[in-house]
Write an enzyme that holds these catalytic residues in place. Structure first.
Site, PDB file in Angstrom:
ATOM      1  NE  ARG A 153      -1.166  -1.467   3.643  1.00 11.02           N
ATOM      2  CZ  ARG A 153      -1.090  -1.288   4.969  1.00 11.02           C
ATOM      3  NH1 ARG A 153      -2.089  -0.773   5.631  1.00 11.02           N
ATOM      4  NH2 ARG A 153       0.007  -1.628   5.632  1.00 11.02           N
ATOM      5  CG  PHE A 249      -9.483  -2.119   3.251  1.00 13.65           C
ATOM      6  CD1 PHE A 249      -8.309  -2.325   3.950  1.00 13.65           C
ATOM      7  CD2 PHE A 249      -9.421  -1.446   2.054  1.00 13.65           C
ATOM      8  CE1 PHE A 249      -7.097  -1.870   3.471  1.00 13.65           C
ATOM      9  CE2 PHE A 249      -8.215  -0.982   1.556  1.00 13.65           C
ATOM     10  CZ  PHE A 249      -7.045  -1.197   2.275  1.00 13.65           C
ATOM     11  CB  ALA A 252     -17.797   5.360   5.863  1.00 12.52           C
ATOM     12  N   GLY A 257      -9.980   5.766  -4.086  1.00 13.97           N
ATOM     13  CA  GLY A 257      -9.232   6.282  -5.243  1.00 13.97           C
ATOM     14  C   GLY A 257      -7.891   5.582  -5.308  1.00 13.97           C
ATOM     15  CB  CYS A 260      -4.130  -0.148  -7.068  1.00  8.24           C
ATOM     16  SG  CYS A 260      -2.350  -0.100  -7.273  1.00  8.24           S
ATOM     17  NE  ARG A 328      -0.301   6.874  -9.771  1.00  4.24           N
ATOM     18  CZ  ARG A 328       0.599   5.903  -9.903  1.00  4.24           C
ATOM     19  NH1 ARG A 328       0.787   5.311 -11.057  1.00  4.24           N
ATOM     20  NH2 ARG A 328       1.321   5.528  -8.876  1.00  4.24           N
TER      21      ARG A 328
HETATM   22  P1  NAD Z   1       4.430   4.404 -11.789  1.00  3.45           P
HETATM   23  O1  NAD Z   1       3.664   5.060 -12.858  1.00  3.45           O
HETATM   24  O2  NAD Z   1       4.634   5.094 -10.474  1.00  3.45           O
HETATM   25  O3  NAD Z   1       5.877   4.003 -12.315  1.00  3.45           O
HETATM   26  C1  NAD Z   1       6.106   3.366 -13.521  1.00  3.45           C
HETATM   27  C2  NAD Z   1       7.516   3.744 -13.986  1.00  3.45           C
HETATM   28  O4  NAD Z   1       7.855   2.947 -15.111  1.00  3.45           O
HETATM   29  C3  NAD Z   1       7.649   5.193 -14.439  1.00  3.45           C
HETATM   30  O5  NAD Z   1       8.723   5.806 -13.753  1.00  3.45           O
HETATM   31  C4  NAD Z   1       7.919   5.096 -15.949  1.00  3.45           C
HETATM   32  O6  NAD Z   1       8.752   6.132 -16.439  1.00  3.45           O
HETATM   33  C5  NAD Z   1       8.607   3.759 -16.015  1.00  3.45           C
HETATM   34  N1  NAD Z   1       8.599   3.117 -17.355  1.00  3.45           N
HETATM   35  C6  NAD Z   1       7.574   3.028 -18.260  1.00  3.45           C
HETATM   36  N2  NAD Z   1       7.962   2.327 -19.338  1.00  3.45           N
HETATM   37  C7  NAD Z   1       9.253   1.952 -19.118  1.00  3.45           C
HETATM   38  C8  NAD Z   1      10.195   1.181 -19.855  1.00  3.45           C
HETATM   39  N3  NAD Z   1       9.890   0.643 -21.038  1.00  3.45           N
HETATM   40  N4  NAD Z   1      11.424   1.018 -19.337  1.00  3.45           N
HETATM   41  C9  NAD Z   1      11.753   1.532 -18.144  1.00  3.45           C
HETATM   42  N5  NAD Z   1      10.897   2.263 -17.377  1.00  3.45           N
HETATM   43  C10 NAD Z   1       9.660   2.458 -17.869  1.00  3.45           C
HETATM   44  O7  NAD Z   1       3.710   2.992 -11.543  1.00  3.45           O
HETATM   45  P2  NAD Z   1       3.531   2.195 -10.164  1.00  3.45           P
HETATM   46  O8  NAD Z   1       2.501   2.836  -9.322  1.00  3.45           O
HETATM   47  O9  NAD Z   1       4.871   1.891  -9.592  1.00  3.45           O
HETATM   48  O10 NAD Z   1       2.881   0.845 -10.724  1.00  3.45           O
HETATM   49  C11 NAD Z   1       3.638  -0.074 -11.470  1.00  3.45           C
HETATM   50  C12 NAD Z   1       2.847  -1.361 -11.569  1.00  3.45           C
HETATM   51  O11 NAD Z   1       2.663  -1.931 -10.264  1.00  3.45           O
HETATM   52  C13 NAD Z   1       1.431  -1.195 -12.136  1.00  3.45           C
HETATM   53  O12 NAD Z   1       1.104  -2.341 -12.877  1.00  3.45           O
HETATM   54  C14 NAD Z   1       0.568  -1.126 -10.897  1.00  3.45           C
HETATM   55  O13 NAD Z   1      -0.752  -1.565 -11.129  1.00  3.45           O
HETATM   56  C15 NAD Z   1       1.270  -2.095  -9.968  1.00  3.45           C
HETATM   57  N6  NAD Z   1       1.079  -1.832  -8.543  1.00  3.45           N
HETATM   58  C16 NAD Z   1       1.098  -0.565  -8.073  1.00  3.45           C
HETATM   59  C17 NAD Z   1       0.946  -0.337  -6.694  1.00  3.45           C
HETATM   60  C18 NAD Z   1       0.946   1.056  -6.125  1.00  3.45           C
HETATM   61  O14 NAD Z   1       0.593   1.203  -4.966  1.00  3.45           O
HETATM   62  N7  NAD Z   1       1.325   2.075  -6.856  1.00  3.45           N
HETATM   63  C19 NAD Z   1       0.793  -1.424  -5.827  1.00  3.45           C
HETATM   64  C20 NAD Z   1       0.790  -2.706  -6.365  1.00  3.45           C
HETATM   65  C21 NAD Z   1       0.940  -2.913  -7.720  1.00  3.45           C
HETATM   66  C1  UDX Z   2      -4.146  -0.718  -2.740  1.00  2.34           C
HETATM   67  C2  UDX Z   2      -4.102  -2.105  -2.081  1.00  2.34           C
HETATM   68  O1  UDX Z   2      -4.494  -1.996  -0.705  1.00  2.34           O
HETATM   69  C3  UDX Z   2      -2.698  -2.685  -2.173  1.00  2.34           C
HETATM   70  O2  UDX Z   2      -2.682  -4.006  -1.623  1.00  2.34           O
HETATM   71  C4  UDX Z   2      -2.303  -2.737  -3.642  1.00  2.34           C
HETATM   72  O3  UDX Z   2      -1.001  -3.232  -3.763  1.00  2.34           O
HETATM   73  C5  UDX Z   2      -2.394  -1.343  -4.286  1.00  2.34           C
HETATM   74  O4  UDX Z   2      -3.741  -0.834  -4.084  1.00  2.34           O
HETATM   75  P1  UDX Z   2      -3.369   1.732  -2.107  1.00  2.34           P
HETATM   76  O5  UDX Z   2      -3.978   2.154  -3.395  1.00  2.34           O
HETATM   77  O6  UDX Z   2      -2.009   2.229  -1.743  1.00  2.34           O
HETATM   78  O7  UDX Z   2      -3.279   0.140  -2.008  1.00  2.34           O
HETATM   79  O8  UDX Z   2      -4.347   2.219  -0.956  1.00  2.34           O
HETATM   80  P2  UDX Z   2      -5.379   1.549   0.056  1.00  2.34           P
HETATM   81  O9  UDX Z   2      -4.882   1.755   1.433  1.00  2.34           O
HETATM   82  O10 UDX Z   2      -5.759   0.191  -0.319  1.00  2.34           O
HETATM   83  O11 UDX Z   2      -6.637   2.519  -0.168  1.00  2.34           O
HETATM   84  C6  UDX Z   2      -7.283   2.595  -1.425  1.00  2.34           C
HETATM   85  C7  UDX Z   2      -8.424   3.578  -1.357  1.00  2.34           C
HETATM   86  O12 UDX Z   2      -9.483   3.080  -0.530  1.00  2.34           O
HETATM   87  C8  UDX Z   2      -8.051   4.934  -0.790  1.00  2.34           C
HETATM   88  O13 UDX Z   2      -8.706   5.957  -1.488  1.00  2.34           O
HETATM   89  C9  UDX Z   2      -8.559   4.873   0.646  1.00  2.34           C
HETATM   90  O14 UDX Z   2      -8.862   6.140   1.178  1.00  2.34           O
HETATM   91  C10 UDX Z   2      -9.805   4.041   0.455  1.00  2.34           C
HETATM   92  N1  UDX Z   2     -10.191   3.331   1.685  1.00  2.34           N
HETATM   93  C11 UDX Z   2      -9.419   2.313   2.166  1.00  2.34           C
HETATM   94  C12 UDX Z   2     -11.347   3.703   2.353  1.00  2.34           C
HETATM   95  O15 UDX Z   2     -12.053   4.636   1.937  1.00  2.34           O
HETATM   96  N2  UDX Z   2     -11.705   3.004   3.471  1.00  2.34           N
HETATM   97  C13 UDX Z   2     -10.967   1.973   3.972  1.00  2.34           C
HETATM   98  O16 UDX Z   2     -11.370   1.395   5.004  1.00  2.34           O
HETATM   99  C14 UDX Z   2      -9.773   1.623   3.302  1.00  2.34           C
END
Ligand code: NAD
Ligand code: UDX
Length: 466
Positions: A153, A249, A252, A257, A260, A328
């Site tokens: 998270r 989770f 309310a 948002g 993910c 995001r």
């Molecule tokens: P992000 O947008 O923060 O980062 C992605 C990075 O990849 C950027 O810096 C971009 O410039 C780079 N990139 C794009 N194309 C590239 C390439 N061809 N070579 C090298 N670098 C490149 O994305 P994020 O939030 O880290 O998410 C990455 C993935 O992990 C997504 O699939 C997302 O769904 C998943 N994920 C995200 C979270 C989260 O909390 N953000 C949690 C779990 C899983």
């Molecule tokens: C989520 C998943 O929890 C994580 O396992 C995955 O890897 C990426 O997506 P994240 O997006 O960082 O993580 O945030 P999370 O803490 O899950 O919250 C998601 C949204 O739900 C936020 O907007 C948060 O405010 C909302 N939320 C969460 C609630 O409104 N109520 C809750 O009880 C929990």
């Protein structure tokens, strides 16, 4: 082990830094040259508690390096993590353009036996497609494609990575099993779940969609509580004590948002439809969350007598949740434009997300602190649960706002203390006595104009006041 991480965003950077902390030798790659230059100087492109410090320690220890050059990054590496973005396409499905481009470049530079690990969230079947892509790009190369989804998270990313509930590893043969075990071995006794690759891909979406559904459910319960004079926090507590439900989770809020939940629910719904097995609960969750965000402006307008024209509204909190500067799919990005479209003037404050939010909200005034945002406001909305907002008391609102009317979407304040101090408080999911609404001596909003009071008395919105 020598490991390459492609993508230096939230997931790639946390993965690379934590694996370096565990003793591996890491090279991180990104196409964004400015990002790489900053990282070489230990400057993180994102706000994530503890990340910059850990980054600096590992750069100084020589365990982590940064480059834009994939060939250079892959020298001597036995495993490559793909951690690039998989954003939402027009039709809701995951856009795999970045992933495919990264995989193709990795394939072209592969030598010896290479373990290619997908950390990005990808639809079921992507592992099979990547396998074909790598074989096409570099015929004859020996490799395995593994699914290893990430569950961190934002705001708690380091802890989630280092002390995971589980590490899911999807593979189709045992050749890379020992590589995966060796990568996570320094973490000690953690649950490693080995499964088929497509199960692993499905687990990630199922987990996120289920959590999103839980949040959407409690948000609908909050609406019901408001309508029937219940208290959603107490309902959630009572539900959560059942271990089959669990107490997490069930908070309310203004709608979920983040990077993910919105895109992953959309992608799961799209995959399910494509497979001829539509998921009605996931589709309903998406619709419920969209409706919730859209309803906020209506609620505020109703409380302010119907029109928002010329009203000044303070927004406290822009990030989609506390502990991150990530904007995001933040609810604020739907709520603020909806309020502005109705004629309101917004003054917004967020302790961390200011830089990220500014280009996305071009009509909005950004305030340097809470007090400037509240100054002369007709209403204040708490959209993010930043701990610093909890230190505010009723007097902070009373002394600066034109009229002290607070919409608390994050259960930040005590209904009783605000009402006792003469500050009108809407607390999400907390109704109050129908009888109180009927009695003229306890009508809400002691400080509001009588016309507004009359409209509110007829409205269904539950606002607590002295
Ligand atoms: P992000 O947008 O923060 O980062 C992605 C990075 O990849 C950027 O810096 C971009 O410039 C780079 N990139 C794009 N194309 C590239 C390439 N061809 N070579 C090298 N670098 C490149 O994305 P994020 O939030 O880290 O998410 C990455 C993935 O992990 C997504 O699939 C997302 O769904 C998943 N994920 C995200 C979270 C989260 O909390 N953000 C949690 C779990 C899983
Ligand atoms: C989520 C998943 O929890 C994580 O396992 C995955 O890897 C990426 O997506 P994240 O997006 O960082 O993580 O945030 P999370 O803490 O899950 O919250 C998601 C949204 O739900 C936020 O907007 C948060 O405010 C909302 N939320 C969460 C609630 O409104 N109520 C809750 O009880 C929990």
């Amino acid at each position: 082990m020598r490991i390459t991480v492609i993508g230096c965003g939230y997931v790639g950077l946390v993965t690379g830094t934590c694996l370096a902390e565990l003793g591996h030798h890491i090279t991180c790659v990104d196409t964004n040259a400015a990002r790489i230059e900053a990282l070489k100087k230990s400057v993180s492109p994102i706000y994530e508690p503890g990340l910059e410090e850990l980054l600096e320690t590992n750069i100084n220890a020589g365990r982590i390096h940064f480059t834009t050059n994939v060939a250079e990054a892959m020298q001597g590496a036995s495993a490559v993590f793909l951690a690039v973005g998989t954003p939402q396409s027009e039709d809701g499905s995951a856009n795999l353009t970045y992933l495919n481009a990264a995989a193709a470049e990795v394939a072209r530079n592969a030598k010896g036996f290479l373990t290619i690990i997908t950390k990005s969230t990808v639809p079921v079947g992507t592992g099979d497609a990547l396998e074909a892509l790598v074989a096409r790009e570099n015929p004859g190369v020996e490799f395995a494609v593994i699914s290893n989804p990430e569950f961190l998270r934002e705001g708690a990313a380091i802890q989630d990575f280092m002390q995971p509930d589980r590490v899911v590893i999807g593979l189709e043969n045992d050749r890379a099993r020992s590589v995966m075990t060796a990568i996570y071995a320094p973490m000690g006794d953690i649950p490693l779940l080995f499964t088929r690759r497509r199960n692993s891909e499905l687990i990630k979406y199922a987990a996120n969609a289920f959590l999103a559904m839980k949040v959407a459910f409690i948000n609908e319960m909050a609406d019901l509580c408001e309508a029937v004079n219940g208290d959603v926090a107490e309902v959630a507590q009572g539900m959560g004590l059942d271990p089959r439900i669990g107490n997490r989770f069930l908070q309310a809020g203004p709608g979920y948002g983040g990077s993910c939940f919105p895109k992953d629910t959309a992608a799961l719904a799209a995959s399910a439809s494509k497979a001829g097995s539509p998921m009605q609960l996931v589709e309903a969750t998406i619709a419920s969350n969209e409706a919730r965000k859209a309803n906020v402006a209506t609620k505020v307008a109703e409380a302010l007598g119907g029109s928002l024209v010329g009203k000044r509204i303070a927004i406290l909190g822009l990030a989609f949740k506390a502990g991150t500067d990530d904007m995001r799919e933040a609810p604020a990005l739907s709520i603020i434009p909806a309020l502005e479209a109705r004629g309101a003037k917004i003054a917004a404050f967020d302790p961390k997300a200011f830089e990220q939010a500014r280009p996305l909200l071009t009509e909005t005034e950004f305030s340097k602190d809470v007090q400037s945002a509240l100054h002369g406001a007709d209403a204040a909305l708490i959209l993010t649960e930043w701990p610093e907002f909890r230190t505010l008391g009723p007097s902070d609102f009373k002394s600066t706002m034109r009229q002290p009317l607070v919409f608390d979407f994050r259960h930040t304040f005590s209904v009783e203390s605000f009402a006792a101090a003469g500050v009108s408080l809407y607390s999400v999911g907390r109704g109050h006595d129908e009888d109180e609404q009927e009695r003229p001596d306890v009508l809400p909003f002691p400080s509001l104009e009588s016309e507004v009071k009359a409209k509110l008395a007829k409205s269904k919105l539950k606002i607590h006041s002295a």
